[in-house]
Design a protein around this motif. Structure first.
Motif, PDB file in Angstrom:
ATOM      1  N   SER A  23       8.179 -38.992  48.235  1.00 57.39           N
ATOM      2  CA  SER A  23       7.104 -37.788  48.309  1.00 57.39           C
ATOM      3  C   SER A  23       7.464 -36.392  47.594  1.00 57.39           C
ATOM      4  CB  SER A  23       6.643 -37.533  49.950  1.00 57.39           C
ATOM      5  OG  SER A  23       5.622 -36.669  49.839  1.00 57.39           O
ATOM      6  N   GLY A  24       6.535 -35.914  46.933  1.00 58.77           N
ATOM      7  CA  GLY A  24       7.068 -34.468  46.201  1.00 58.77           C
ATOM      8  C   GLY A  24       6.565 -34.817  44.657  1.00 58.77           C
ATOM      9  N   PRO A  25       6.712 -33.551  44.045  1.00 57.78           N
ATOM     10  CA  PRO A  25       6.187 -33.397  42.765  1.00 57.78           C
ATOM     11  C   PRO A  25       6.686 -34.551  41.881  1.00 57.78           C
ATOM     12  CG  PRO A  25       7.383 -31.435  43.412  1.00 57.78           C
ATOM     13  CD  PRO A  25       7.247 -32.226  44.543  1.00 57.78           C
ATOM     14  N   ASP A  26       7.886 -34.966  41.993  1.00 54.54           N
ATOM     15  CA  ASP A  26       8.529 -35.686  40.839  1.00 54.54           C
ATOM     16  C   ASP A  26       8.210 -37.330  41.099  1.00 54.54           C
ATOM     17  OD1 ASP A  26       9.395 -33.665  39.637  1.00 54.54           O
ATOM     18  OD2 ASP A  26      11.244 -33.490  40.318  1.00 54.54           O
ATOM     19  N   SER A  27       7.478 -37.596  42.258  1.00 50.29           N
ATOM     20  CA  SER A  27       7.374 -38.929  42.847  1.00 50.29           C
ATOM     21  C   SER A  27       6.926 -39.973  41.752  1.00 50.29           C
ATOM     22  CB  SER A  27       6.421 -38.933  43.819  1.00 50.29           C
ATOM     23  OG  SER A  27       6.847 -38.304  44.946  1.00 50.29           O
ATOM     24  N   GLU A  28       6.142 -39.540  40.705  1.00 51.31           N
ATOM     25  CA  GLU A  28       5.654 -40.416  39.746  1.00 51.31           C
ATOM     26  C   GLU A  28       6.679 -40.690  38.763  1.00 51.31           C
ATOM     27  OE1 GLU A  28       1.858 -39.351  37.833  1.00 51.31           O
ATOM     28  OE2 GLU A  28       1.983 -40.878  36.621  1.00 51.31           O
ATOM     29  N   LYS A  29       7.459 -39.389  38.224  1.00 52.23           N
ATOM     30  CA  LYS A  29       8.371 -39.613  37.284  1.00 52.23           C
ATOM     31  C   LYS A  29       9.454 -40.624  37.846  1.00 52.23           C
ATOM     32  CE  LYS A  29      11.423 -36.383  36.178  1.00 52.23           C
ATOM     33  NZ  LYS A  29      12.030 -34.959  36.341  1.00 52.23           N
TER      34      LYS A  29
END
Ligand code: GDP
Length: 431
Positions: A23-29
């Motif tokens: 969970s968090g902004p870099d999850s996708e990356k």
């Protein structure tokens, strides 16, 4: 900058699958650094996709799902990777995520983020914890009610009502020349009393909820040989109490639990109520009488034609025993043929449910919320006293603000860091 957290959300050990969450902004990356959909497949948000996981030295056929903010549990970008449940695969996958930009989540951090992003109230976050720790159907149902929103809505409604009164009072204090104060006061007093009533019901729902958790106490009361022990055994579905034709066999209270429709009952067999000179039996009868005070429901048992113990108050169900021999008034049951037993259980369930103050799933389950409710109630009482006694708006505003602060703390509107730490540290890592 918010960090991206990762943790294994399934128990540590061997299973069919294991789930690792981000969970968090870099999850996708971070997800894309180790997971590729099978050829021809595309990752769409909120859809589970089959693909290949390559995390350092290990490979697996896995499934993954990406959630885009705010449509996720935490309200942030999130990802889940479902791997085959060898602990080695789960550990290696997590290690890979941690090497590639994520940090290990703290206990309850996912849920804490859900709360901080406004996805759930603090009381709902606690309900999630209760749900995970539930050990009986009754506990699951109570936690689910607390989670399903009706309770939060009621608390939010009370909170908004308090803020409303406070702001109209503030206005009256700021603009005294407007001469609206008197009218406002009687209206406000009515509103405050209405809010007080809602807080009282909320507090009661906790007391009931606690009872549902610990079990509804049902005492079987009757003369010797009325069939109390036989009924206890029949309701439990096993032989627990001693059954003989000799009156006065049950000399002490005997209790056992059973569940019906998800509600826990504590069934109490008592010594037959009658005059006796036997010392041990007298003590049993004294305990049976004490049980009349602590029981929530009393089954008043008598054979057809025999008299029932004279008890009033309480929730009483009149039961006629030994219906296979002769019918009586009230509910006819036979511990021999089984007649009326299921009906009796249903009636116990209905009687226990009918005393509930709230319908629609409003139930307070956490002790923290309960004590805050009591604190709010005491402040609101002070505010009412002040208004009725001296009509001192300035003073009652102070009490109303105290009440609002307590109610706000239940949903987390005014909860401090210490409260949050105390709540979320009880969670497991990964939730
Ligand atoms: P208690 O003293 O009230 O606990 O009564 P018990 O359960 O010990 O039963 C007293 C006697 O009544 C025993 O001989 C039981 O076998 C008999 N008894 C109890 N329930 C029934 C019933 O439903 N039908 C019949 N026929 N006999 C029963």
């Amino acid at each position: 900058m918010t960090s991206t957290i990762a943790a294994q959300s399934t128990p540590v050990g061997r299973g069919a699958i294991a789930i690792i969450r981000l969970s968090g902004p870099d999850s996708e990356k971070i997800l894309k650094s180790c997971f590729k959909p099978l050829s021809g497949k595309k990752m769409t948000a909120s859809h589970l996709t089959l693909g290949t996981l390559e995390a350092g030295e290990i490979k697996d056929r896995a499934m993954a799902v990406l959630f885009k903010a705010p449509k996720s549990y935490t309200g942030e970008d999130m990802a889940e990777i479902h791997v085959h449940g060898s602990q080695e695969i789960a550990t290696k996958t997590l290690q890979f995520l941690l090497k590639n930009g994520a940090r290990l989540a703290e206990s309850g951090e996912f849920t804490r983020r859900a709360f901080l992003s406004g996805k759930i109230g603090l009381n709902e976050a606690e309900a999630v914890g209760d749900l995970i720790n539930a050990r009986s159907t009754a506990q699951i149902n109570a936690a689910y009610s607390a989670l399903s929103g009706a309770t939060s809505e009621e608390i939010r409604g009370i909170y908004a009502g308090l803020l409303d009164v406070i702001s109209s009072f503030d206005a009256a204090v700021d603009y005294p020349e407007e001469d609206v104060e008197e009218m406002l006061e009687s209206e406000a007093l009515e509103k405050i009393k209405e809010l007080e009533g809602r807080l009282i019901r909320l507090a009661r729902s906790y007391e009931e909820g606690a009872k549902i958790k610990s079990g509804i106490r049902v005492a079987i009361i009757g003369e010797p040989n009325a069939g109390k022990s036989s009924l206890m055994n029949r309701l439990l579905g096993r032989d627990r109490a001693i059954v003989t034709a000799v009156p006065g066999t049950t000399r002490d209270t005997l209790e056992e639990t059973f569940e019906h429709k998800g509600m826990l009952f504590v069934l109490v067999d008592t010594a037959g109520l009658h005059e006796t000179s036997d010392v041990v039996e007298s003590e049993g009868i004294r305990r049976a009488r004490a049980e009349l005070d602590s029981a929530d429901i009393i089954l008043r048992l008598a054979e057809s034609g025999k008299s029932r113990p004279d008890i009033t108050g309480k929730l009483i169900i009149d039961v006629s025993s030994k219906s296979d021999i002769a019918k009586g008034d009230g509910l006819n049951v036979s511990s021999v043929s089984g007649e009326g037993i299921e009906e009796l259980k249903d009636l116990m369930f209905e009687t226990a449910s009918s005393g509930q103050v709230y319908g629609g799933g409003v139930v307070l389950t956490s002790e923290r919320s309960y004590s805050l409710t009591l604190r709010a109630l005491s402040s609101i009482k002070d505010a009412i006293d002040e208004m009725e006694r001296a009509s001192l708006v300035d003073l009652s505003i102070i009490y109303l603000k105290e009440a609002a602060r307590s109610v706000g703390e239940i949903i987390g509107a005014s909860a401090g860091e210490d409260t949050l730490n105390a709540i979320f540290s009880k969670f497991c890592v990964g939730k």
